[in-house]
Design a protein around this motif. Structure first.
Motif, PDB file in Angstrom:
ATOM      1  N   LEU A  98      46.138  -4.180 -58.068  1.00  0.00           N
ATOM      2  CA  LEU A  98      45.788  -3.077 -58.960  1.00  0.00           C
ATOM      3  C   LEU A  98      44.919  -2.043 -58.258  1.00  0.00           C
ATOM      4  O   LEU A  98      45.111  -0.838 -58.431  1.00  0.00           O
ATOM      5  CB  LEU A  98      45.084  -3.621 -60.208  1.00  0.00           C
ATOM      6  N   VAL A  99      43.938  -2.496 -57.464  1.00  0.00           N
ATOM      7  CA  VAL A  99      43.071  -1.521 -56.796  1.00  0.00           C
ATOM      8  C   VAL A  99      43.853  -0.770 -55.723  1.00  0.00           C
ATOM      9  O   VAL A  99      43.593   0.421 -55.472  1.00  0.00           O
ATOM     10  CB  VAL A  99      41.826  -2.222 -56.199  1.00  0.00           C
ATOM     11  N   ARG A 100      44.823  -1.406 -55.094  1.00  0.00           N
ATOM     12  CA  ARG A 100      45.629  -0.725 -54.091  1.00  0.00           C
ATOM     13  C   ARG A 100      46.617   0.255 -54.701  1.00  0.00           C
ATOM     14  O   ARG A 100      47.181   1.099 -53.990  1.00  0.00           O
ATOM     15  CB  ARG A 100      46.374  -1.745 -53.226  1.00  0.00           C
ATOM     16  N   ALA A 101      46.827   0.156 -56.011  1.00  0.00           N
ATOM     17  CA  ALA A 101      47.731   1.076 -56.701  1.00  0.00           C
ATOM     18  C   ALA A 101      47.011   2.295 -57.263  1.00  0.00           C
ATOM     19  O   ALA A 101      47.646   3.145 -57.892  1.00  0.00           O
ATOM     20  CB  ALA A 101      48.461   0.343 -57.830  1.00  0.00           C
ATOM     21  N   THR A 102      45.695   2.399 -57.047  1.00  0.00           N
ATOM     22  CA  THR A 102      44.942   3.567 -57.515  1.00  0.00           C
ATOM     23  C   THR A 102      44.785   4.572 -56.377  1.00  0.00           C
ATOM     24  O   THR A 102      44.696   4.184 -55.202  1.00  0.00           O
ATOM     25  CB  THR A 102      43.548   3.153 -58.022  1.00  0.00           C
ATOM     26  N   PRO A 103      44.730   5.868 -56.671  1.00  0.00           N
ATOM     27  CA  PRO A 103      44.599   6.878 -55.600  1.00  0.00           C
ATOM     28  C   PRO A 103      43.328   6.749 -54.771  1.00  0.00           C
ATOM     29  O   PRO A 103      43.329   7.067 -53.579  1.00  0.00           O
ATOM     30  CB  PRO A 103      44.633   8.200 -56.372  1.00  0.00           C
ATOM     31  N   THR A 104      42.227   6.272 -55.375  1.00  0.00           N
ATOM     32  CA  THR A 104      40.976   6.208 -54.626  1.00  0.00           C
ATOM     33  C   THR A 104      40.959   5.086 -53.591  1.00  0.00           C
ATOM     34  O   THR A 104      40.020   5.018 -52.786  1.00  0.00           O
ATOM     35  CB  THR A 104      39.793   6.018 -55.593  1.00  0.00           C
ATOM     36  N   TRP A 105      41.947   4.209 -53.601  1.00  0.00           N
ATOM     37  CA  TRP A 105      42.036   3.191 -52.552  1.00  0.00           C
ATOM     38  C   TRP A 105      42.153   3.851 -51.175  1.00  0.00           C
ATOM     39  O   TRP A 105      41.661   3.331 -50.179  1.00  0.00           O
ATOM     40  CB  TRP A 105      43.218   2.272 -52.810  1.00  0.00           C
ATOM     41  N   TRP A 106      42.776   5.025 -51.112  1.00  0.00           N
ATOM     42  CA  TRP A 106      43.011   5.691 -49.835  1.00  0.00           C
ATOM     43  C   TRP A 106      41.868   6.602 -49.426  1.00  0.00           C
ATOM     44  O   TRP A 106      41.927   7.229 -48.363  1.00  0.00           O
ATOM     45  CB  TRP A 106      44.320   6.490 -49.917  1.00  0.00           C
ATOM     46  N   GLU A 107      40.833   6.701 -50.249  1.00  0.00           N
ATOM     47  CA  GLU A 107      39.675   7.494 -49.864  1.00  0.00           C
ATOM     48  C   GLU A 107      38.809   6.715 -48.859  1.00  0.00           C
ATOM     49  O   GLU A 107      38.670   5.503 -48.955  1.00  0.00           O
ATOM     50  CB  GLU A 107      38.832   7.843 -51.096  1.00  0.00           C
ATOM     51  N   ARG A 108      38.221   7.439 -47.939  1.00  0.00           N
ATOM     52  CA  ARG A 108      37.400   6.806 -46.903  1.00  0.00           C
ATOM     53  C   ARG A 108      35.948   6.716 -47.371  1.00  0.00           C
ATOM     54  O   ARG A 108      35.047   7.332 -46.810  1.00  0.00           O
ATOM     55  CB  ARG A 108      37.501   7.593 -45.601  1.00  0.00           C
ATOM     56  N   LEU A 109      35.735   5.925 -48.403  1.00  0.00           N
ATOM     57  CA  LEU A 109      34.390   5.692 -48.921  1.00  0.00           C
ATOM     58  C   LEU A 109      34.394   4.404 -49.734  1.00  0.00           C
ATOM     59  O   LEU A 109      35.302   4.170 -50.538  1.00  0.00           O
ATOM     60  CB  LEU A 109      33.920   6.849 -49.805  1.00  0.00           C
ATOM     61  N   ARG A 110      33.393   3.572 -49.516  1.00  0.00           N
ATOM     62  CA  ARG A 110      33.242   2.349 -50.281  1.00  0.00           C
ATOM     63  C   ARG A 110      31.780   2.170 -50.678  1.00  0.00           C
ATOM     64  O   ARG A 110      30.865   2.646 -50.002  1.00  0.00           O
ATOM     65  CB  ARG A 110      33.704   1.131 -49.470  1.00  0.00           C
ATOM     66  N   LEU A 111      31.567   1.477 -51.789  1.00  0.00           N
ATOM     67  CA  LEU A 111      30.237   1.131 -52.279  1.00  0.00           C
ATOM     68  C   LEU A 111      30.104  -0.387 -52.231  1.00  0.00           C
ATOM     69  O   LEU A 111      31.050  -1.099 -52.566  1.00  0.00           O
ATOM     70  CB  LEU A 111      30.033   1.638 -53.703  1.00  0.00           C
ATOM     71  N   MET A 112      28.940  -0.883 -51.843  1.00  0.00           N
ATOM     72  CA  MET A 112      28.760  -2.324 -51.697  1.00  0.00           C
ATOM     73  C   MET A 112      27.411  -2.741 -52.268  1.00  0.00           C
ATOM     74  O   MET A 112      26.402  -2.074 -52.066  1.00  0.00           O
ATOM     75  CB  MET A 112      28.851  -2.731 -50.227  1.00  0.00           C
ATOM     76  N   ASP A 113      27.418  -3.870 -52.965  1.00  0.00           N
ATOM     77  CA  ASP A 113      26.170  -4.419 -53.493  1.00  0.00           C
ATOM     78  C   ASP A 113      26.405  -5.865 -53.882  1.00  0.00           C
ATOM     79  O   ASP A 113      27.542  -6.288 -54.134  1.00  0.00           O
ATOM     80  CB  ASP A 113      25.684  -3.620 -54.702  1.00  0.00           C
ATOM     81  N   GLY A 114      25.327  -6.619 -53.923  1.00  0.00           N
ATOM     82  CA  GLY A 114      25.376  -7.993 -54.394  1.00  0.00           C
ATOM     83  C   GLY A 114      24.548  -8.143 -55.653  1.00  0.00           C
ATOM     84  O   GLY A 114      23.572  -7.412 -55.871  1.00  0.00           O
ATOM     85  N   THR A 115      24.937  -9.091 -56.489  1.00  0.00           N
ATOM     86  CA  THR A 115      24.222  -9.305 -57.743  1.00  0.00           C
ATOM     87  C   THR A 115      24.180 -10.797 -58.045  1.00  0.00           C
ATOM     88  O   THR A 115      25.147 -11.528 -57.776  1.00  0.00           O
ATOM     89  CB  THR A 115      24.894  -8.550 -58.904  1.00  0.00           C
ATOM     90  N   PRO A 116      23.064 -11.300 -58.575  1.00  0.00           N
ATOM     91  CA  PRO A 116      23.006 -12.718 -58.945  1.00  0.00           C
ATOM     92  C   PRO A 116      23.847 -13.018 -60.172  1.00  0.00           C
ATOM     93  O   PRO A 116      23.947 -12.207 -61.092  1.00  0.00           O
ATOM     94  CB  PRO A 116      21.522 -12.966 -59.213  1.00  0.00           C
ATOM     95  N   LEU A 117      24.454 -14.180 -60.154  1.00  0.00           N
ATOM     96  CA  LEU A 117      25.257 -14.647 -61.283  1.00  0.00           C
ATOM     97  C   LEU A 117      24.643 -15.954 -61.763  1.00  0.00           C
ATOM     98  O   LEU A 117      24.875 -17.021 -61.188  1.00  0.00           O
ATOM     99  CB  LEU A 117      26.712 -14.842 -60.848  1.00  0.00           C
ATOM    100  N   ARG A 118      23.839 -15.862 -62.811  1.00  0.00           N
ATOM    101  CA  ARG A 118      23.098 -17.028 -63.285  1.00  0.00           C
ATOM    102  C   ARG A 118      24.043 -18.049 -63.921  1.00  0.00           C
ATOM    103  O   ARG A 118      24.939 -17.689 -64.676  1.00  0.00           O
ATOM    104  CB  ARG A 118      22.031 -16.597 -64.289  1.00  0.00           C
TER     105      ARG A 118
END
Length: 299
Positions: A98-118
């Motif tokens: 699904l993410v590869r089928a969106t236009p923004t998949w081909w943009e050269r920008l990514r966001l990254m973060d981690g979050t705790p999962l209690r």
């Protein structure tokens, strides 16, 4: 139920059945054949999350009236729970498609973060839980608190679709090691791209290793680092991935996962991320102005 959710489930089923899961064959097993195919079960699982049913038991009670006109054959609660845990690889595959089928998949920008999962709040849960393989004690720096659970690492596109994700033990892998492992085992982008992250990913080792993979980490300055001549860090992009995490944990119920085993936790994480990517993918199809909006699908 509105026709928007009907349209999403119909379009998703068609694409999954025709392009993503047509060659997937179920392994031979004893007993009666399952009522739903993999594509149908993915749609039912996504509908549960979008309609905000955190409990599978409550969802199966309401599913006949909510989506019974689309899926007249629905399993019982125990069968649905069992098949949902076994569906994690399919949900993972569908989320990445699904993410590869969106236009923004081909943009050269990514966001990254981690979050705790209690995953628990008492010593009895820690001693008796089946989550010992993935859960452990960690520190939530954002809320200045300790927790018992797992660490979820996310890499998203600019519009919030999750491009890569993983779960890790909070003590065995810190954020930097988990990010490097994720970059080695999953494809973050079609090619080298800058990744916006927070100061928790600072370090010469992780930055050099990411640069070797073609990814440049963009983060705010730490207190012990000299001030740059020009402030170039895009703080508004950091807030965007925080909003994505809030959507997953609150609107899609990941904070209330109620998993009691490692397999159940991973299946519920894949289920929520697949639902988010499906909504963004469908919003691109229909030309919705806000791609991460779930309002049209949650009632």
């Amino acid at each position: 139920m509105t026709t928007d959710l009907d349209a999403l489930l119909t379009a998703l089923y068609v694409h999954l059945d025709d392009h993503v899961l047509p060659s997937r064959e179920r392994p031979p097993r004893r007993g009666p054949a399952p009522l739903l195919t993999d594509a149908e079960l993915v749609c039912v699982a996504i509908a549960q999350v979008l309609l905000r049913y955190d409990s599978e038991r409550h969802w199966i009670r309401a599913a006949h009236s909510r989506i019974g006109h689309l899926f007249p054959r629905l399993p019982g609660q125990s069968e649905y729970n069992r098949h949902l845990r076994a569906l994690a690889p399919v949900l993972f595959e569908a989320a990445l498609w699904l993410v590869r089928a969106t236009p923004t998949w081909w943009e050269r920008l990514r966001l990254m973060d981690g979050t705790p999962l209690r995953c628990g709040a008492s010593r009895v849960t820690v001693n008796r839980s089946g989550l010992g393989e993935i859960a452990g004690y960690g520190r939530d720096a954002s809320h200045h608190a300790f927790y018992w659970g797992a660490k979820l690492m996310l890499v998203t596109t600019a519009d919030g679709a999750v491009a890569a994700f993983s779960l890790a033990h909070p003590k065995e892998l810190d954020e930097r090691k988990q990010a490097l492992h994720l970059a080695h085992v999953q494809t973050l982008a079609p090619g080298p791209c800058p990744i916006v992250c927070d100061k928790g990913f600072a370090g010469a080792g992780v930055e050099t290793a990411m640069a070797a993979l073609g990814h440049v980490l963009i983060r705010p300055r730490r207190d012990d680092e000299p001030k740059p001549a020009v402030k170039v860090f895009p703080g508004w992009l950091r807030q965007r991935i925080e909003a994505v995490i809030w959507t997953l944990k609150n609107q899609l119920g990941l904070e209330r996962h109620s998993a009691r085993s490692t397999e159940g936790l991973w299946a519920r994480v894949c289920q929520r991320i697949c639902a988010l990517n499906a909504a963004i993918w469908h919003n691109w199809l229909i030309g919705a102005p806000v791609k991460r909006s779930l309002i049209a699908y949650d009632h």
